[in-house]
Scaffold this motif. Structure first.
Motif, mmCIF file in Angstrom:
data_model
loop_
_atom_site.group_PDB
_atom_site.id
_atom_site.type_symbol
_atom_site.label_atom_id
_atom_site.label_comp_id
_atom_site.label_asym_id
_atom_site.label_seq_id
_atom_site.Cartn_x
_atom_site.Cartn_y
_atom_site.Cartn_z
ATOM 1 N N SER A 214 0.833 -1.213 0.000
ATOM 2 C CA SER A 214 0.000 0.000 0.000
ATOM 3 C C SER A 214 0.858 1.250 0.000
ATOM 4 O O SER A 214 0.590 2.211 -0.728
ATOM 5 C CB SER A 214 -0.884 0.064 1.243
ATOM 6 O OG SER A 214 -1.648 -1.088 1.351
ATOM 7 N N MET A 215 1.876 1.236 0.852
ATOM 8 C CA MET A 215 2.688 2.445 0.983
ATOM 9 C C MET A 215 3.596 2.633 -0.229
ATOM 10 O O MET A 215 3.913 3.755 -0.609
ATOM 11 C CB MET A 215 3.495 2.412 2.282
ATOM 12 C CG MET A 215 2.631 2.329 3.537
ATOM 13 S SD MET A 215 1.224 3.474 3.522
ATOM 14 C CE MET A 215 2.040 4.986 3.992
ATOM 15 N N ALA A 216 4.013 1.527 -0.843
ATOM 16 C CA ALA A 216 4.821 1.633 -2.065
ATOM 17 C C ALA A 216 3.993 2.285 -3.177
ATOM 18 O O ALA A 216 4.465 3.187 -3.886
ATOM 19 C CB ALA A 216 5.300 0.251 -2.497
ATOM 20 N N LYS A 217 2.751 1.847 -3.301
ATOM 21 C CA LYS A 217 1.899 2.418 -4.355
ATOM 22 C C LYS A 217 1.556 3.869 -4.050
ATOM 23 O O LYS A 217 1.531 4.718 -4.948
ATOM 24 C CB LYS A 217 0.637 1.558 -4.508
ATOM 25 C CG LYS A 217 0.960 0.212 -5.170
ATOM 26 C CD LYS A 217 -0.276 -0.649 -5.358
ATOM 27 C CE LYS A 217 -0.598 -1.422 -4.097
ATOM 28 N NZ LYS A 217 -1.711 -2.383 -4.289
ATOM 29 N N ALA A 218 1.336 4.175 -2.765
ATOM 30 C CA ALA A 218 1.066 5.566 -2.389
ATOM 31 C C ALA A 218 2.268 6.452 -2.710
ATOM 32 O O ALA A 218 2.108 7.590 -3.164
ATOM 33 C CB ALA A 218 0.740 5.648 -0.895
ATOM 34 N N ALA A 219 3.461 5.919 -2.470
ATOM 35 C CA ALA A 219 4.678 6.698 -2.742
ATOM 36 C C ALA A 219 4.782 7.026 -4.228
ATOM 37 O O ALA A 219 5.144 8.146 -4.608
ATOM 38 C CB ALA A 219 5.910 5.918 -2.278
ATOM 39 N N ILE A 220 4.449 6.064 -5.062
ATOM 40 C CA ILE A 220 4.517 6.322 -6.508
ATOM 41 C C ILE A 220 3.462 7.355 -6.907
ATOM 42 O O ILE A 220 3.744 8.296 -7.659
ATOM 43 C CB ILE A 220 4.365 5.016 -7.293
ATOM 44 C CG1 ILE A 220 5.623 4.181 -7.079
ATOM 45 C CG2 ILE A 220 4.145 5.294 -8.782
ATOM 46 C CD1 ILE A 220 5.666 2.918 -7.870
ATOM 47 N N ALA A 221 2.268 7.198 -6.350
ATOM 48 C CA ALA A 221 1.201 8.155 -6.668
ATOM 49 C C ALA A 221 1.598 9.572 -6.248
ATOM 50 O O ALA A 221 1.222 10.551 -6.894
ATOM 51 C CB ALA A 221 -0.100 7.736 -5.978
ATOM 52 N N ALA A 222 2.370 9.662 -5.149
ATOM 53 C CA ALA A 222 2.768 10.981 -4.640
ATOM 54 C C ALA A 222 4.043 11.513 -5.296
ATOM 55 O O ALA A 222 4.503 12.593 -4.958
ATOM 56 C CB ALA A 222 2.945 10.923 -3.121
ATOM 57 N N GLY A 223 4.607 10.737 -6.233
ATOM 58 C CA GLY A 223 5.712 11.285 -7.023
ATOM 59 C C GLY A 223 7.105 10.814 -6.670
ATOM 60 O O GLY A 223 8.089 11.458 -7.061
ATOM 61 N N ALA A 224 7.233 9.696 -5.969
ATOM 62 C CA ALA A 224 8.584 9.196 -5.647
ATOM 63 C C ALA A 224 9.382 8.901 -6.922
ATOM 64 O O ALA A 224 8.829 8.429 -7.916
ATOM 65 C CB ALA A 224 8.482 7.929 -4.804
ATOM 66 N N ASP A 225 10.690 9.158 -6.852
ATOM 67 C CA ASP A 225 11.565 8.852 -7.991
ATOM 68 C C ASP A 225 12.083 7.423 -7.924
ATOM 69 O O ASP A 225 12.550 6.879 -8.932
ATOM 70 C CB ASP A 225 12.779 9.792 -7.979
ATOM 71 C CG ASP A 225 12.362 11.248 -8.072
ATOM 72 O OD1 ASP A 225 11.429 11.541 -8.843
ATOM 73 O OD2 ASP A 225 12.955 12.078 -7.361
ATOM 74 N N SER A 226 12.031 6.852 -6.734
ATOM 75 C CA SER A 226 12.628 5.531 -6.533
ATOM 76 C C SER A 226 12.028 4.901 -5.280
ATOM 77 O O SER A 226 11.554 5.606 -4.392
ATOM 78 C CB SER A 226 14.153 5.708 -6.357
ATOM 79 O OG SER A 226 14.780 4.489 -6.056
ATOM 80 N N LEU A 227 12.045 3.584 -5.240
ATOM 81 C CA LEU A 227 11.586 2.853 -4.051
ATOM 82 C C LEU A 227 12.669 1.880 -3.635
ATOM 83 O O LEU A 227 13.310 1.257 -4.483
ATOM 84 C CB LEU A 227 10.335 2.025 -4.377
ATOM 85 C CG LEU A 227 9.038 2.762 -4.620
ATOM 86 C CD1 LEU A 227 7.970 1.755 -5.009
ATOM 87 C CD2 LEU A 227 8.615 3.531 -3.382
ATOM 88 N N MET A 228 12.834 1.735 -2.311
ATOM 89 C CA MET A 228 13.703 0.699 -1.758
ATOM 90 C C MET A 228 12.826 -0.290 -1.002
ATOM 91 O O MET A 228 12.089 0.084 -0.090
ATOM 92 C CB MET A 228 14.731 1.320 -0.808
ATOM 93 C CG MET A 228 15.479 0.276 -0.002
ATOM 94 S SD MET A 228 16.765 0.988 1.050
ATOM 95 C CE MET A 228 18.116 1.107 -0.111
ATOM 96 N N ILE A 229 12.909 -1.563 -1.396
ATOM 97 C CA ILE A 229 12.040 -2.573 -0.799
ATOM 98 C C ILE A 229 12.892 -3.758 -0.337
ATOM 99 O O ILE A 229 13.670 -4.308 -1.121
ATOM 100 C CB ILE A 229 11.014 -3.075 -1.849
ATOM 101 C CG1 ILE A 229 10.343 -1.889 -2.540
ATOM 102 C CG2 ILE A 229 10.041 -4.077 -1.228
ATOM 103 C CD1 ILE A 229 8.906 -1.701 -2.319
ATOM 104 N N GLU A 230 12.710 -4.173 0.908
ATOM 105 C CA GLU A 230 13.438 -5.343 1.386
ATOM 106 C C GLU A 230 12.759 -6.627 0.889
ATOM 107 O O GLU A 230 11.549 -6.819 1.058
ATOM 108 C CB GLU A 230 13.581 -5.322 2.913
ATOM 109 C CG GLU A 230 14.675 -4.327 3.319
ATOM 110 C CD GLU A 230 15.051 -4.336 4.787
ATOM 111 O OE1 GLU A 230 16.150 -3.842 5.098
ATOM 112 O OE2 GLU A 230 14.250 -4.809 5.620
ATOM 113 N N VAL A 231 13.600 -7.477 0.276
ATOM 114 C CA VAL A 231 13.131 -8.752 -0.289
ATOM 115 C C VAL A 231 14.080 -9.839 0.181
ATOM 116 O O VAL A 231 15.304 -9.690 0.090
ATOM 117 C CB VAL A 231 13.128 -8.696 -1.836
ATOM 118 C CG1 VAL A 231 12.752 -10.050 -2.430
ATOM 119 C CG2 VAL A 231 12.189 -7.607 -2.341
ATOM 120 N N HIS A 232 13.507 -10.921 0.703
ATOM 121 C CA HIS A 232 14.325 -12.036 1.225
ATOM 122 C C HIS A 232 13.702 -13.342 0.739
ATOM 123 O O HIS A 232 12.471 -13.485 0.764
ATOM 124 C CB HIS A 232 14.336 -11.976 2.758
ATOM 125 C CG HIS A 232 15.325 -12.907 3.396
ATOM 126 N ND1 HIS A 232 15.149 -14.278 3.433
ATOM 127 C CD2 HIS A 232 16.503 -12.661 4.020
ATOM 128 C CE1 HIS A 232 16.188 -14.826 4.044
ATOM 129 N NE2 HIS A 232 17.027 -13.872 4.411
#
Ligand code: PEP
Ligand code: MN
Length: 265
Positions: A214-232
Motif C-alpha cells: 500500500s505504501m509503495a503504491k502511495a509513494a509512486i502516486a505521490a511522485g517518488a523517484d525511486s523505491l527501496m524494498i526489502e526482499v528475502h
C-alpha cells in the motif's frame, strides 16, 4: 542544493546508466536487509532483476540496536555483493557506517548508503563527499527536513553532487502497529525545496511486509523517484528485518500492481 530545478542523479551499473529523477521512470531498489550467504544474495538478485529492479540492496555492515544481534558479515559480504553484481548485472547499494570502511565499500558499491542513524555523522558525510560514488542519504529517524537537507549539503559541499534522499519513516508514537511512521508528505515538500531525487523505503517505514505494498503504491502516486524494498527468499529465517521483508513472489506482484499507478516502473 538548488531550488526550483529538476535534478537527476545518474548511476552507472554493469547493465548501463540508471537515472534517478522526476523526468525518469521509478527506479526499484530491492534486496535483503543483510547479505547472509552467496546463495541467498545471488538468488535474490536474479529474482528482483527479473521483476524489474535496477539495484540490489544488502547490508554488509549493519547498524543494530543490540550488540548481540547479527552485525553483518562485513568484508566477506562485500565479496558476495560483488559476486551478485557480476551474476545479475544489477547495481549495488550497501551501507557504510565507519569512515575507515568508505574506500573498500565504494570499490564494490555503485551507490554508498548512509543510514538513518548516521545522517548527522559529519565526518562520515565529509568522507563520502570526498569520493566519487553517488550517496544515498537516509533521513534520520527524528530529523527535520532542514537537518536532512543540510546533511546532504555536507556531501555536496565536499565535492560530490550525486545525492539521493531516502525517506524511511520517522519515530512515531504508536509503534505497536508501525515500526516507524512513513512520512510521504516529504515528497511534495522536498520537490519544492531541492533538485535532489527522492527515494521512499516503505519496508523500514512500516516494519511489516503486509503494509509495504500500500505504501509503495502511495509513494509512486505521490511522485517518488525511486523505491527501496526489502526482499528475502525466506523472510521467516532472515537474520535481520524478516517481518518487513517481501518474498520474491510478493515483490513480483507488487511491481505489477505499481505499474498501473503512475510513472512507468
Ligand atoms: C537498512 O536499510 O537496512 C537500514 C538499516 O535502514 P535505516 O538506516 O533506514 O534504518
Ligand atoms: Mn533493514
Amino acid at each position: 542544493y538548488r531550488h526550483g530545478e529538476a535534478g537527476e542523479v545518474v548511476v552507472s551499473t554493469p547493465d548501463g546508466a540508471v537515472h534517478f529523477g522526476e523526468q525518469h521512470p521509478v527506479v526499484l531498489v530491492a534486496g535483503p536487509c543483510s547479505v547472509e550467504n552467496e546463495e541467498m544474495i545471488v538468488e535474490t538478485a536474479r529474482r528482483v532483476k527479473a521483476a524489474g529492479a535496477k539495484f540490489l540492496r544488502g547490508g554488509a555492515y549493519k547498524p543494530r540496536t543490540s550488540p548481540y544481534s547479527f552485525q553483518g558479515h562485513g568484508e566477506s559480504a562485500l565479496g558476495l555483493l560483488a559476486a551478485a553484481r557480476e551474476a545479475s548485472g544489477l547495481g549495488i547499494i550497501t551501507e557504510v557506517m565507519d569512515t575507515a570502511d568508505v574506500d573498500k565499500i565504494s570499490e564494490v558499491a555503485d551507490v554508498v548508503q548512509v543510514g538513518a542513524r548516521n545522517m548527522q555523522n559529519f565526518s562520515l558525510l565529509k568522507k563520502v563527499g570526498a569520493q566519487d560514488k553517488p550517496v544515498l542519504l537516509k533521513r534520520g529517524m527524528s530529523a527535520t527536513i532542514d537537518e536532512w537537507l543540510m546533511a546532504a549539503e555536507y556531501v555536496l559541499a565536499g565535492g560530490n553532487p550525486n545525492v539521493i534522499l531516502c525517506e524511511r519513516g520517522v519515530r512515531g508514537f504508536d509503534r505497536k502497529y508501525a515500526r516507524n511512521t512513513l512520512d510521504l508528505s516529504v515528497l511534495p515538500v522536498l520537490r519544492s525545496l531541492t533538485h535532489l531525487p527522492i527515494m521512499i523505503d516503505p519496508s523500514h517505514g512500516t516494519g511489516w511486509f503486509e503494509y509495504v505494498p500500500s505504501m509503495a503504491k502511495a509513494a509512486i502516486a505521490a511522485g517518488a523517484d525511486s523505491l527501496m524494498i526489502e526482499v528475502h527468499p525466506n523472510p521467516a529465517k532472515a537474520l535481520s528485518d524478516g517481518p518487513q521483508s517481501l518474498t520474491p513472489d510478493r515483490f513480483d506482484s507488487l511491481v505489477q500492481e505499481m505499474a498501473v499507478i503512475g510513472k512507468a516502473v
